[in-house]
Design a protein around this motif. Sequence first.
Motif, PDB file in Angstrom:
ATOM      1  N   ASN A 108      49.770  63.141  75.014  1.00  0.00           N
ATOM      2  CA  ASN A 108      51.153  64.114  75.852  1.00  0.00           C
ATOM      3  C   ASN A 108      52.987  63.631  75.388  1.00  0.00           C
ATOM      4  OD1 ASN A 108      50.434  66.686  76.554  1.00  0.00           O
ATOM      5  ND2 ASN A 108      51.980  65.936  78.223  1.00  0.00           N
ATOM      6  N   LEU A 109      52.853  62.551  75.712  1.00  0.00           N
ATOM      7  CA  LEU A 109      54.240  62.340  75.200  1.00  0.00           C
ATOM      8  C   LEU A 109      54.457  62.233  73.759  1.00  0.00           C
ATOM      9  CD1 LEU A 109      54.583  59.562  78.206  1.00  0.00           C
ATOM     10  CD2 LEU A 109      56.017  61.674  78.162  1.00  0.00           C
ATOM     11  N   ALA A 110      53.958  61.201  72.724  1.00  0.00           N
ATOM     12  CA  ALA A 110      53.827  61.173  71.736  1.00  0.00           C
ATOM     13  C   ALA A 110      53.705  62.601  70.679  1.00  0.00           C
ATOM     14  CB  ALA A 110      52.688  60.547  70.877  1.00  0.00           C
ATOM     15  N   LEU A 111      52.719  63.325  71.197  1.00  0.00           N
ATOM     16  CA  LEU A 111      52.934  64.982  70.437  1.00  0.00           C
ATOM     17  C   LEU A 111      53.571  65.544  70.802  1.00  0.00           C
ATOM     18  CD1 LEU A 111      48.939  65.247  70.944  1.00  0.00           C
ATOM     19  CD2 LEU A 111      50.197  64.597  68.909  1.00  0.00           C
ATOM     20  N   ALA A 112      54.696  65.824  71.570  1.00  0.00           N
ATOM     21  CA  ALA A 112      55.592  66.464  72.811  1.00  0.00           C
ATOM     22  C   ALA A 112      56.402  66.771  71.963  1.00  0.00           C
ATOM     23  CB  ALA A 112      56.034  66.151  74.324  1.00  0.00           C
ATOM     24  N   GLN A 141      62.332  70.805  81.114  1.00  0.00           N
ATOM     25  CA  GLN A 141      61.127  69.235  80.041  1.00  0.00           C
ATOM     26  C   GLN A 141      61.094  70.647  78.657  1.00  0.00           C
ATOM     27  OE1 GLN A 141      57.241  70.212  82.975  1.00  0.00           O
ATOM     28  NE2 GLN A 141      57.828  67.873  81.750  1.00  0.00           N
ATOM     29  N   SER A 142      61.346  70.192  77.411  1.00  0.00           N
ATOM     30  CA  SER A 142      60.779  71.100  75.674  1.00  0.00           C
ATOM     31  C   SER A 142      59.490  70.883  75.827  1.00  0.00           C
ATOM     32  CB  SER A 142      61.260  69.734  74.937  1.00  0.00           C
ATOM     33  OG  SER A 142      62.126  69.323  75.133  1.00  0.00           O
ATOM     34  N   VAL A 143      58.207  71.909  75.557  1.00  0.00           N
ATOM     35  CA  VAL A 143      56.622  71.974  75.681  1.00  0.00           C
ATOM     36  C   VAL A 143      56.902  72.297  73.745  1.00  0.00           C
ATOM     37  CG1 VAL A 143      57.372  74.155  76.930  1.00  0.00           C
ATOM     38  CG2 VAL A 143      55.344  73.329  76.230  1.00  0.00           C
ATOM     39  N   ASP A 144      55.857  71.835  73.104  1.00  0.00           N
ATOM     40  CA  ASP A 144      55.482  72.963  72.048  1.00  0.00           C
ATOM     41  C   ASP A 144      54.258  73.853  72.144  1.00  0.00           C
ATOM     42  OD1 ASP A 144      52.835  71.538  72.811  1.00  0.00           O
ATOM     43  OD2 ASP A 144      53.312  69.773  70.875  1.00  0.00           O
ATOM     44  N   ALA A 145      53.787  74.297  71.174  1.00  0.00           N
ATOM     45  CA  ALA A 145      53.284  75.340  70.964  1.00  0.00           C
ATOM     46  C   ALA A 145      52.086  74.851  71.465  1.00  0.00           C
ATOM     47  CB  ALA A 145      52.641  76.424  70.254  1.00  0.00           C
ATOM     48  N   GLU A 146      51.348  73.889  71.866  1.00  0.00           N
ATOM     49  CA  GLU A 146      50.457  73.136  72.275  1.00  0.00           C
ATOM     50  C   GLU A 146      50.125  73.108  73.844  1.00  0.00           C
ATOM     51  OE1 GLU A 146      51.351  71.672  69.294  1.00  0.00           O
ATOM     52  OE2 GLU A 146      50.719  73.829  68.378  1.00  0.00           O
ATOM     53  N   GLY A 147      51.489  72.935  74.431  1.00  0.00           N
ATOM     54  CA  GLY A 147      51.174  72.891  76.003  1.00  0.00           C
ATOM     55  C   GLY A 147      51.876  71.430  75.957  1.00  0.00           C
ATOM     56  N   HIS A 148      52.294  70.174  74.655  1.00  0.00           N
ATOM     57  CA  HIS A 148      52.358  69.359  75.222  1.00  0.00           C
ATOM     58  C   HIS A 148      54.159  69.195  75.657  1.00  0.00           C
ATOM     59  CE1 HIS A 148      49.768  69.094  71.563  1.00  0.00           C
ATOM     60  NE2 HIS A 148      49.208  68.647  72.576  1.00  0.00           N
ATOM     61  N   GLU A 149      53.899  68.533  76.973  1.00  0.00           N
ATOM     62  CA  GLU A 149      55.261  67.972  77.681  1.00  0.00           C
ATOM     63  C   GLU A 149      56.562  67.025  77.010  1.00  0.00           C
ATOM     64  OE1 GLU A 149      52.656  68.889  79.362  1.00  0.00           O
ATOM     65  OE2 GLU A 149      52.712  69.997  81.082  1.00  0.00           O
ATOM     66  N   SER A 150      57.420  67.449  76.768  1.00  0.00           N
ATOM     67  CA  SER A 150      58.302  65.722  77.439  1.00  0.00           C
ATOM     68  C   SER A 150      58.886  65.467  79.005  1.00  0.00           C
ATOM     69  CB  SER A 150      59.600  66.264  76.432  1.00  0.00           C
ATOM     70  OG  SER A 150      60.331  66.713  77.692  1.00  0.00           O
ATOM     71  N   LEU A 151      59.033  64.708  78.803  1.00  0.00           N
ATOM     72  CA  LEU A 151      59.196  63.767  80.703  1.00  0.00           C
ATOM     73  C   LEU A 151      60.974  65.471  80.548  1.00  0.00           C
ATOM     74  CD1 LEU A 151      59.343  60.177  80.119  1.00  0.00           C
ATOM     75  CD2 LEU A 151      58.235  61.362  81.467  1.00  0.00           C
ATOM     76  N   PRO A 152      60.640  65.667  81.514  1.00  0.00           N
ATOM     77  CA  PRO A 152      62.014  66.247  82.598  1.00  0.00           C
ATOM     78  C   PRO A 152      63.048  65.302  82.512  1.00  0.00           C
ATOM     79  CG  PRO A 152      59.970  66.359  83.909  1.00  0.00           C
ATOM     80  CD  PRO A 152      59.413  64.973  83.442  1.00  0.00           C
ATOM     81  N   VAL A 153      64.180  66.343  82.479  1.00  0.00           N
ATOM     82  CA  VAL A 153      66.302  65.856  82.764  1.00  0.00           C
ATOM     83  C   VAL A 153      66.102  66.657  84.154  1.00  0.00           C
ATOM     84  CG1 VAL A 153      68.340  64.696  81.434  1.00  0.00           C
ATOM     85  CG2 VAL A 153      65.328  64.905  79.744  1.00  0.00           C
ATOM     86  N   VAL A 154      66.725  66.010  84.677  1.00  0.00           N
ATOM     87  CA  VAL A 154      67.436  66.216  85.637  1.00  0.00           C
ATOM     88  C   VAL A 154      68.674  66.828  85.737  1.00  0.00           C
ATOM     89  CG1 VAL A 154      68.558  65.849  88.206  1.00  0.00           C
ATOM     90  CG2 VAL A 154      66.581  64.879  87.500  1.00  0.00           C
ATOM     91  N   PRO A 155      69.138  67.816  85.891  1.00  0.00           N
ATOM     92  CA  PRO A 155      70.344  68.009  85.073  1.00  0.00           C
ATOM     93  C   PRO A 155      71.956  67.611  86.019  1.00  0.00           C
ATOM     94  CG  PRO A 155      70.012  69.825  86.368  1.00  0.00           C
ATOM     95  CD  PRO A 155      68.535  68.810  86.280  1.00  0.00           C
ATOM     96  N   LYS A 156      72.909  67.160  85.242  1.00  0.00           N
ATOM     97  CA  LYS A 156      74.196  66.980  85.689  1.00  0.00           C
ATOM     98  C   LYS A 156      75.008  67.610  85.814  1.00  0.00           C
ATOM     99  CE  LYS A 156      74.208  62.301  83.758  1.00  0.00           C
ATOM    100  NZ  LYS A 156      73.669  61.962  83.079  1.00  0.00           N
ATOM    101  N   PRO A 157      75.814  68.064  86.683  1.00  0.00           N
ATOM    102  CA  PRO A 157      76.975  68.466  87.706  1.00  0.00           C
ATOM    103  C   PRO A 157      77.629  68.841  85.807  1.00  0.00           C
ATOM    104  CG  PRO A 157      76.634  67.162  89.302  1.00  0.00           C
ATOM    105  CD  PRO A 157      75.938  66.415  87.750  1.00  0.00           C
ATOM    106  N   GLU A 158      78.043  70.442  86.406  1.00  0.00           N
ATOM    107  CA  GLU A 158      79.149  70.416  84.871  1.00  0.00           C
ATOM    108  C   GLU A 158      80.048  71.385  85.028  1.00  0.00           C
ATOM    109  OE1 GLU A 158      77.672  71.990  80.979  1.00  0.00           O
ATOM    110  OE2 GLU A 158      75.840  70.349  81.109  1.00  0.00           O
ATOM    111  N   ARG A 159      81.070  71.526  84.771  1.00  0.00           N
ATOM    112  CA  ARG A 159      81.991  72.747  84.998  1.00  0.00           C
ATOM    113  C   ARG A 159      81.927  73.910  84.413  1.00  0.00           C
ATOM    114  NH1 ARG A 159      85.004  72.539  89.695  1.00  0.00           N
ATOM    115  NH2 ARG A 159      84.349  70.644  91.221  1.00  0.00           N
TER     116      ARG A 159
END
Length: 447
Positions: free
Chosen positions: A355-359, A429-447
């Motif tokens: 799932n990771l390598a296809l995402a 997280q990114s996702v493709d048309a087949e539903g393969h999800e990347s690992l999630p990323v936590v947002p950093k505070p931004e002004r």
Amino acid sequence: MKCFKLLAFVLLTATASAQTTVKQDAYIKQMVDEVSSKNIETIVRKLVSFKTRHTLSDTLSKTEGIGAARNWIKAEYEKYAKESGGRMRVQFDAFVQPQGTRIDKPTPMKNVLAILKGTDTADHRVYIVSGHYDSRATKIMDITSAAPGAVDDASGTALSMEVARVMAKRKFPATIIFMAVVGEEQGLYGSANVAKRAKAEGWNVDAMLNNDIVGNTRGMETDIKDNRSIRVFSDGVPTAATEKEVAAIISLGGENDSPSRLLARYAKEVGERYVDQLDVKLIYRRDRYLRGGDHLPFLEQGFAAVRFTEMNEDFNRQHQDIRKENGVDYGDLPDFADYDYIQKVSRMNLSLLANLALAPAKPQNVGVITSDLTNKTKLKWDAPKGKAPAGYYVLMRETISPYWEKKFFVTDTTATLPYSKDNYLFAVQSVDAEGHESLPVVPKPER
Ligand SMILES: [Zn+2]
């Protein structure tokens, strides 16, 4: 507000309602089904046949000791590689370990790496699955007594090999490395060598999966048999976090969202999607008491890494000379391993890797806008390099919840949600048309 599609899904969690959609990718399911407990048992018994796989044991015999073991593992990987159309390369990762507390003289050591090259040349992500092939008897410097190490860790080695056999025939945009490492019992030396090399050579390691002791289903003191639970250990505050990063984690309550813990949650969601009767149990610590493992050197180099270990360990098996005392069997013998269970854990690992390598890769520069005092949450990010995602999931949960509770699908690279950033945790997280999800990323505070 920019226009975006906002769809909420309820995730499969222990606490969520019963309504859940499990959508499997047929390509991944096919691979999952091909993982064979019979092959795994054959590999484990073959590894045990080398009598001892102590890191300092014989290297010249063709039938016994660490040398025979590593040559056999390499030859097996090479068989699988023949099915890969030239995409899988097998190599020894060789180094000389200097003298240390558990190494009596400088010792040449060899890890075995089977590298399945990604098909997308613009995509440099690497995923690693690992088991350690060395073993030990009761005395750590005993290099001749039988040390079968069937569960610790022929089980993890067999997993890494069987998953390689199935995946070698398929194509993935990202690279997958199947490892059998040495020197774990003497001090995590094999894994440390690969982790340092990965850092020095700039490998983009997105996730490392360490499988160590994944084959026993009967608890030692109790007669509990549990063949449907697997523990995943992850650090909370990242092992390699700087003082400044730790300060930011404390101020925002980020201690449950390290890259490794995000990976552990991902393992639960995706693993349980593909493997029935397997409960992936998150353990909120880096490893067990008094123990360490091959994920630690990767954590020290700043990579996301987790450890999988069976639910109930039998300490009469691990690190013990084979003997019977007061009616109790000691020793890590292959008759006590549960091969259907190792098959389940292997299938879970395969589903994660696939799932990771296809995402698509993870979204970049994920930020939460903090300049306005508002009860809404505005997130923004950049598309990843390589394969373009079909969209993104914004994940959300209460600060006290162990698992993600909602996901919002958006096609834009920004989202404004009617929930306060002060009251919830978010990731993208990114996702493709087949539903393969990347690992999630936590947002950093931004002004
Ligand atoms: Zn081990």
